[in-house]
Scaffold this motif. Structure first.
Motif, PDB file in Angstrom:
ATOM      1  N   LEU A 125     -45.719   3.718  18.505  1.00  0.00           N
ATOM      2  CA  LEU A 125     -46.826   3.550  17.572  1.00  0.00           C
ATOM      3  C   LEU A 125     -46.746   4.493  16.379  1.00  0.00           C
ATOM      4  CD1 LEU A 125     -49.719   3.079  20.138  1.00  0.00           C
ATOM      5  CD2 LEU A 125     -48.509   1.318  18.858  1.00  0.00           C
ATOM      6  N   ALA A 126     -45.855   5.447  16.422  1.00  0.00           N
ATOM      7  CA  ALA A 126     -45.713   6.379  15.307  1.00  0.00           C
ATOM      8  C   ALA A 126     -45.128   5.659  14.096  1.00  0.00           C
ATOM      9  CB  ALA A 126     -44.803   7.536  15.714  1.00  0.00           C
ATOM     10  N   GLN A 127     -45.324   6.249  12.944  1.00  0.00           N
ATOM     11  CA  GLN A 127     -44.819   5.638  11.717  1.00  0.00           C
ATOM     12  C   GLN A 127     -43.461   6.207  11.329  1.00  0.00           C
ATOM     13  OE1 GLN A 127     -47.722   5.791   8.631  1.00  0.00           O
ATOM     14  NE2 GLN A 127     -49.282   4.782   9.858  1.00  0.00           N
ATOM     15  N   SER A 128     -42.685   6.552  12.314  1.00  0.00           N
ATOM     16  CA  SER A 128     -41.353   7.084  12.060  1.00  0.00           C
ATOM     17  C   SER A 128     -40.444   5.983  11.540  1.00  0.00           C
ATOM     18  CB  SER A 128     -40.773   7.669  13.342  1.00  0.00           C
ATOM     19  OG  SER A 128     -41.558   8.749  13.773  1.00  0.00           O
ATOM     20  N   LYS A 129     -39.457   6.421  10.782  1.00  0.00           N
ATOM     21  CA  LYS A 129     -38.527   5.477  10.181  1.00  0.00           C
ATOM     22  C   LYS A 129     -37.107   5.978  10.335  1.00  0.00           C
ATOM     23  CE  LYS A 129     -41.773   4.052   6.649  1.00  0.00           C
ATOM     24  NZ  LYS A 129     -42.024   3.900   5.237  1.00  0.00           N
ATOM     25  N   ILE A 130     -36.188   5.050  10.312  1.00  0.00           N
ATOM     26  CA  ILE A 130     -34.775   5.391  10.254  1.00  0.00           C
ATOM     27  C   ILE A 130     -34.439   5.657   8.789  1.00  0.00           C
ATOM     28  CG2 ILE A 130     -32.441   4.480  10.522  1.00  0.00           C
ATOM     29  CD1 ILE A 130     -33.430   2.926  12.931  1.00  0.00           C
ATOM     30  N   TYR A 131     -33.610   6.665   8.560  1.00  0.00           N
ATOM     31  CA  TYR A 131     -33.172   6.924   7.194  1.00  0.00           C
ATOM     32  C   TYR A 131     -31.697   7.268   7.167  1.00  0.00           C
ATOM     33  CZ  TYR A 131     -34.024  11.880   8.360  1.00  0.00           C
ATOM     34  OH  TYR A 131     -34.023  13.123   8.945  1.00  0.00           O
ATOM     35  N   LEU A 132     -31.092   6.944   6.047  1.00  0.00           N
ATOM     36  CA  LEU A 132     -29.693   7.259   5.776  1.00  0.00           C
ATOM     37  C   LEU A 132     -29.658   8.227   4.607  1.00  0.00           C
ATOM     38  CD1 LEU A 132     -28.148   3.683   5.898  1.00  0.00           C
ATOM     39  CD2 LEU A 132     -28.098   5.409   7.695  1.00  0.00           C
ATOM     40  N   GLY A 133     -28.730   9.169   4.646  1.00  0.00           N
ATOM     41  CA  GLY A 133     -28.642  10.133   3.571  1.00  0.00           C
ATOM     42  C   GLY A 133     -27.205  10.463   3.240  1.00  0.00           C
ATOM     43  N   THR A 134     -27.025  10.959   2.051  1.00  0.00           N
ATOM     44  CA  THR A 134     -25.727  11.433   1.609  1.00  0.00           C
ATOM     45  C   THR A 134     -25.960  12.549   0.608  1.00  0.00           C
ATOM     46  OG1 THR A 134     -23.566  10.810   0.731  1.00  0.00           O
ATOM     47  CG2 THR A 134     -25.488   9.761  -0.279  1.00  0.00           C
ATOM     48  N   GLY A 135     -24.970  13.443   0.483  1.00  0.00           N
ATOM     49  CA  GLY A 135     -25.165  14.534  -0.449  1.00  0.00           C
ATOM     50  C   GLY A 135     -23.934  15.400  -0.617  1.00  0.00           C
ATOM     51  N   TYR A 136     -24.113  16.419  -1.446  1.00  0.00           N
ATOM     52  CA  TYR A 136     -23.066  17.367  -1.808  1.00  0.00           C
ATOM     53  C   TYR A 136     -23.471  18.756  -1.328  1.00  0.00           C
ATOM     54  CZ  TYR A 136     -20.623  20.761  -4.716  1.00  0.00           C
ATOM     55  OH  TYR A 136     -19.899  21.831  -5.148  1.00  0.00           O
ATOM     56  N   GLY A 137     -22.528  19.479  -0.774  1.00  0.00           N
ATOM     57  CA  GLY A 137     -22.781  20.852  -0.360  1.00  0.00           C
ATOM     58  C   GLY A 137     -21.738  21.785  -0.944  1.00  0.00           C
ATOM     59  N   TYR A 138     -22.180  22.981  -1.260  1.00  0.00           N
ATOM     60  CA  TYR A 138     -21.262  24.030  -1.692  1.00  0.00           C
ATOM     61  C   TYR A 138     -21.240  25.078  -0.598  1.00  0.00           C
ATOM     62  CZ  TYR A 138     -18.859  27.480  -4.535  1.00  0.00           C
ATOM     63  OH  TYR A 138     -17.945  28.380  -5.011  1.00  0.00           O
ATOM     64  N   ASN A 151     -15.833  26.327  -0.802  1.00  0.00           N
ATOM     65  CA  ASN A 151     -15.334  24.957  -0.812  1.00  0.00           C
ATOM     66  C   ASN A 151     -16.454  23.968  -1.124  1.00  0.00           C
ATOM     67  OD1 ASN A 151     -12.509  25.118  -0.007  1.00  0.00           O
ATOM     68  ND2 ASN A 151     -13.291  25.918   1.924  1.00  0.00           N
ATOM     69  N   ASN A 152     -16.039  22.782  -1.558  1.00  0.00           N
ATOM     70  CA  ASN A 152     -16.964  21.669  -1.747  1.00  0.00           C
ATOM     71  C   ASN A 152     -17.039  20.855  -0.470  1.00  0.00           C
ATOM     72  OD1 ASN A 152     -17.414  22.181  -4.558  1.00  0.00           O
ATOM     73  ND2 ASN A 152     -15.367  21.396  -4.934  1.00  0.00           N
ATOM     74  N   ALA A 153     -18.193  20.237  -0.235  1.00  0.00           N
ATOM     75  CA  ALA A 153     -18.375  19.444   0.980  1.00  0.00           C
ATOM     76  C   ALA A 153     -19.173  18.191   0.665  1.00  0.00           C
ATOM     77  CB  ALA A 153     -19.103  20.257   2.045  1.00  0.00           C
ATOM     78  N   ALA A 154     -18.960  17.165   1.468  1.00  0.00           N
ATOM     79  CA  ALA A 154     -19.735  15.925   1.382  1.00  0.00           C
ATOM     80  C   ALA A 154     -20.352  15.675   2.754  1.00  0.00           C
ATOM     81  CB  ALA A 154     -18.836  14.759   0.991  1.00  0.00           C
ATOM     82  N   ARG A 155     -21.534  15.087   2.766  1.00  0.00           N
ATOM     83  CA  ARG A 155     -22.232  14.817   4.020  1.00  0.00           C
ATOM     84  C   ARG A 155     -22.797  13.402   4.007  1.00  0.00           C
ATOM     85  NH1 ARG A 155     -26.404  19.107   5.645  1.00  0.00           N
ATOM     86  NH2 ARG A 155     -24.461  20.102   6.217  1.00  0.00           N
ATOM     87  N   VAL A 156     -22.683  12.755   5.158  1.00  0.00           N
ATOM     88  CA  VAL A 156     -23.320  11.467   5.409  1.00  0.00           C
ATOM     89  C   VAL A 156     -24.151  11.659   6.670  1.00  0.00           C
ATOM     90  CG1 VAL A 156     -22.948   9.041   5.976  1.00  0.00           C
ATOM     91  CG2 VAL A 156     -21.411  10.195   4.391  1.00  0.00           C
ATOM     92  N   LYS A 157     -25.395  11.169   6.667  1.00  0.00           N
ATOM     93  CA  LYS A 157     -26.246  11.383   7.834  1.00  0.00           C
ATOM     94  C   LYS A 157     -27.136  10.185   8.105  1.00  0.00           C
ATOM     95  CE  LYS A 157     -29.764  13.899   5.252  1.00  0.00           C
ATOM     96  NZ  LYS A 157     -30.551  15.120   5.187  1.00  0.00           N
TER      97      LYS A 157
END
Length: 181
Positions: free
Chosen positions: A15-28, A44-50
Motif C-alpha cells: 500500500l505504500a507509494q514506493s516506486k522503482i527508479y533507475l539512475g545514472t551519473g558521474y563520480g569523481y 579517477n573518473n567513474a560512471a554509475r548505473v543503479k
C-alpha cells in the motif's frame, strides 16, 4: 504474533507509494591507498548505473554498478579498470523545502584489473559505504542527485605468501539523474 507482524509489513509495502527508479551519473573518485608501508593518492573518473525501490521522501534500497576508468598506476604499471557492485539502504527526509536530503549506508564488492596478481589477473575488494546528499525533484518522475560518498575499501592480498593486504579510503563526489516509475 510473528504472522501478524509479517502480514502488516507486507501490506504496508503493497500500500505504500514506493516506486522503482533507475539512475545514472558521474563520480569523481579520490582514493588514498595504504600498501606495503607506503601511501598513494589516486584520482579517477567513474560512471554509475543503479536501480532502486523506494520513496524520494522516505526510505529506499539501491543496487548500483560502478565502472572506474582507472588510468593510474596503483599496484603496477598496467593496472586497469575497476568494477564494483553496491547494495545500500537510503533514508531521505521531506522538510517541506525544495530539496530532499538523505543519508545512506551499505556495502559493496568488486575487482580491479591488474597483472600484479599473477594467479587471477585481478584483485577483488570489499567496501563499507556511507553517504549523504540531496535529491532535487524536477517533477514526479525525474530528479537530480548530488552526493558525497565515503567508502572504506579492503583489497585481497597480492600474493599468498604476503601477510598484509592493501586497504584504502575512497571519497566520491557524485552527480546523477534518477527516473522514477
Amino acid at each position: 504474533m510473528k504472522k501478524i507482524t509479517l502480514l502488516l509489513l507486507i501490506s504496508s509495502l503493497l500500500l505504500a507509494q514506493s516506486k522503482i527508479y533507475l539512475g545514472t551519473g558521474y563520480g569523481y573518485n579520490q582514493e588514498d591507498i595504504s600498501y606495503n608501508g607506503s601511501q598513494l593518492s589516486v584520482n579517477n573518473n567513474a560512471a554509475r548505473v543503479k536501480i532502486g525501490y523506494g520513496d524520494r521522501e522516505a526510505y529506499a534500497v539501491e543496487l548500483s554498478f560502478d565502472y572506474v576508468d582507472n588510468n593510474k598506476e596503483i599496484f603496477g604499471p598496467d593496472d586497469g579498470q575497476k568494477y564494483g557492485f553496491n547494495v545500500e539502504l537510503l533514508k531521505a527526509f521531506d522538510f517541506g523545502i525544495y530539496v530532499n536530503p538523505f543519508f545512506k549506508a551499505g556495502f559493496g564488492a568488486g575487482y580491479l584489473n591488474t597483472p600484479e596478481d599473477v594467479t587471477n589477473g585481478s584483485l577483488t575488494y570489499g567496501t563499507f559505504n556511507l553517504g549523504t546528499g540531496l535529491f532535487i525533484p524536477i517533477n514526479e518522475h525525474f530528479d537530480i542527485e548530488v552526493a558525497y560518498e565515503f567508502k572504506n575499501v579492503s583489497y585481497q592480498k597480492l600474493g599468498t605468501n604476503l601477510t598484509y593486504s592493501p586497504s584504502s579510503t575512497l571519497h566520491i563526489g557524485y552527480v546523477g539523474v534518477n527516473f522514477r516509475f
